[in-house]
Design a protein around this motif. Sequence first.
Motif, PDB file in Angstrom:
ATOM      1  N   VAL A  26       1.138  -0.767  -0.426  1.00 16.81           N
ATOM      2  CA  VAL A  26      -0.194  -0.144  -0.270  1.00 16.81           C
ATOM      3  C   VAL A  26       0.843   0.957  -0.029  1.00 16.81           C
ATOM      4  O   VAL A  26       2.247   1.333   0.679  1.00 16.81           O
ATOM      5  N   VAL A  27       0.890   2.179  -0.754  1.00 22.43           N
ATOM      6  CA  VAL A  27       1.008   3.236  -1.018  1.00 22.43           C
ATOM      7  C   VAL A  27       1.241   4.736  -1.004  1.00 22.43           C
ATOM      8  O   VAL A  27      -0.835   4.592  -0.370  1.00 22.43           O
ATOM      9  N   VAL A  28       1.659   5.701   0.146  1.00 27.49           N
ATOM     10  CA  VAL A  28       0.286   6.545   0.635  1.00 27.49           C
ATOM     11  C   VAL A  28       1.108   8.079  -0.256  1.00 27.49           C
ATOM     12  O   VAL A  28       2.183   8.271   0.033  1.00 27.49           O
ATOM     13  N   LEU A  45       7.647  -6.736  -4.490  1.00 26.63           N
ATOM     14  CA  LEU A  45       5.854  -6.201  -4.110  1.00 26.63           C
ATOM     15  C   LEU A  45       5.352  -5.664  -5.618  1.00 26.63           C
ATOM     16  O   LEU A  45       5.472  -5.129  -6.167  1.00 26.63           O
ATOM     17  N   GLN A  46       3.568  -6.106  -4.903  1.00 26.17           N
ATOM     18  CA  GLN A  46       3.017  -5.685  -5.963  1.00 26.17           C
ATOM     19  C   GLN A  46       2.038  -4.477  -5.635  1.00 26.17           C
ATOM     20  O   GLN A  46       2.107  -4.633  -3.969  1.00 26.17           O
ATOM     21  N   LEU A  47       1.965  -3.638  -6.257  1.00 28.10           N
ATOM     22  CA  LEU A  47       1.040  -2.077  -5.190  1.00 28.10           C
ATOM     23  C   LEU A  47      -0.406  -2.530  -5.648  1.00 28.10           C
ATOM     24  O   LEU A  47      -1.097  -3.453  -6.905  1.00 28.10           O
ATOM     25  N   SER A  48      -1.159  -3.158  -4.167  1.00 23.40           N
ATOM     26  CA  SER A  48      -2.658  -3.126  -4.126  1.00 23.40           C
ATOM     27  C   SER A  48      -3.611  -2.244  -4.220  1.00 23.40           C
ATOM     28  O   SER A  48      -4.396  -2.156  -4.333  1.00 23.40           O
ATOM     29  N   ASP A  49      -3.051  -0.808  -3.513  1.00 19.20           N
ATOM     30  CA  ASP A  49      -3.765  -0.159  -2.553  1.00 19.20           C
ATOM     31  C   ASP A  49      -2.810   0.877  -3.217  1.00 19.20           C
ATOM     32  O   ASP A  49      -1.633   1.674  -2.375  1.00 19.20           O
ATOM     33  N   ILE A  50      -3.539   1.769  -2.870  1.00 18.06           N
ATOM     34  CA  ILE A  50      -2.705   3.457  -3.362  1.00 18.06           C
ATOM     35  C   ILE A  50      -3.745   4.000  -2.323  1.00 18.06           C
ATOM     36  O   ILE A  50      -5.221   4.108  -2.439  1.00 18.06           O
ATOM     37  N   GLU A  68      -1.181   2.988 -14.651  1.00 21.62           N
ATOM     38  CA  GLU A  68      -1.116   1.982 -15.469  1.00 21.62           C
ATOM     39  C   GLU A  68      -0.720   1.364 -15.296  1.00 21.62           C
ATOM     40  O   GLU A  68      -0.140  -0.289 -15.869  1.00 21.62           O
ATOM     41  N   ILE A  69       0.539   0.965 -14.840  1.00 21.51           N
ATOM     42  CA  ILE A  69       1.709  -0.248 -14.079  1.00 21.51           C
ATOM     43  C   ILE A  69       1.105  -1.629 -13.227  1.00 21.51           C
ATOM     44  O   ILE A  69       1.332  -2.460 -13.194  1.00 21.51           O
ATOM     45  N   TYR A  70       0.266  -1.195 -12.357  1.00 16.91           N
ATOM     46  CA  TYR A  70      -1.244  -1.995 -11.325  1.00 16.91           C
ATOM     47  C   TYR A  70      -1.809  -1.314 -11.342  1.00 16.91           C
ATOM     48  O   TYR A  70      -2.775  -0.786 -11.306  1.00 16.91           O
ATOM     49  N   PRO A  71      -3.723  -2.251 -13.571  1.00 19.72           N
ATOM     50  CA  PRO A  71      -4.080  -1.482 -12.530  1.00 19.72           C
ATOM     51  C   PRO A  71      -5.124  -2.060 -11.956  1.00 19.72           C
ATOM     52  O   PRO A  71      -6.006  -1.511 -11.834  1.00 19.72           O
ATOM     53  N   ALA A  72      -5.184  -2.976 -11.284  1.00 17.78           N
ATOM     54  CA  ALA A  72      -5.817  -3.331 -10.310  1.00 17.78           C
ATOM     55  C   ALA A  72      -5.550  -2.283  -8.472  1.00 17.78           C
ATOM     56  O   ALA A  72      -6.699  -3.002  -8.010  1.00 17.78           O
TER      57      ALA A  72
END
Length: 257
Positions: A26-28, A45-50, A68-72
């Motif tokens: 998760v990125v803030v 890591l895969q980004l799941s939430d912003i 764009e890179i982590y569309p989900a």
Amino acid sequence: MNIIQIPTFTDNYVWIMHELNNDFAVVVDPGESKPIIDALNINNLQLSDILLTHHHHDHIGGVKKLKEIYPAANIYGPEDIRIPTTIDVKDNQTIWLDSINEEFRVIDVRGHTNSHIAYYFKNKLFCGDTLFSCGCGRLFEGTYEDMYKALIKIKNLPKETMVYCAHEYTLDNIGFAKIVDPKNLDLLEREKEVKYLLKNGFFTIPSTLENELKVNPFLRFDVKDIKNSVQNHFSKKISSDAEVFKYTREWKDNEYD
Ligand SMILES: [Zn+2]
């Protein structure tokens, strides 16, 4: 939970949270994308939430590329046309994030901007540009009353709360804090610590709410020394804590920054 701190631009911090036993993160407030993508890749890591706190470019500038890179990836933020959310959140709402096995609570902290929110996890506060170490955000859109209310909400969180703010402004903030609160020994202690940290290439953030309550003039509107200092500076009788806050902010805006 592990938290990775990424300095971006000249003095911003972006925070990446992840659990050690899974690949999601998760990125803030990603103001730019490249350093975030690099950090995610290095850590597999895969980004799941912003999570977004407010609309300023240095907080949302990297969102488009990341999506764009982590569309989900879900994009959480306040309902505001200027913020590209996929899920709008509002004050007091709680949201469970599967990716890091944590629930966060949204706190409306308008003041710096009209739709600014903070995210509170177990004793961790991601407050964007609302509270800094030894300072607080400028009022670009909200009123003094808005910001005062926001700071009271923060003041009332458990004192063990770690404050993950978005800028390394601490030393500069201490310069002003010392003018308003010159007899505060905790503040002088914090100055020593901050100078040591910066000199040796460390960050001064996160800080703890417990310490901020001792050293941050913008959380100390109920302390007599601050009230007296503001009254003397403006040669004016001040009757409420809200006014102490207002004049402290005005003092810094007009004569320090
Ligand atoms: Zn801002």
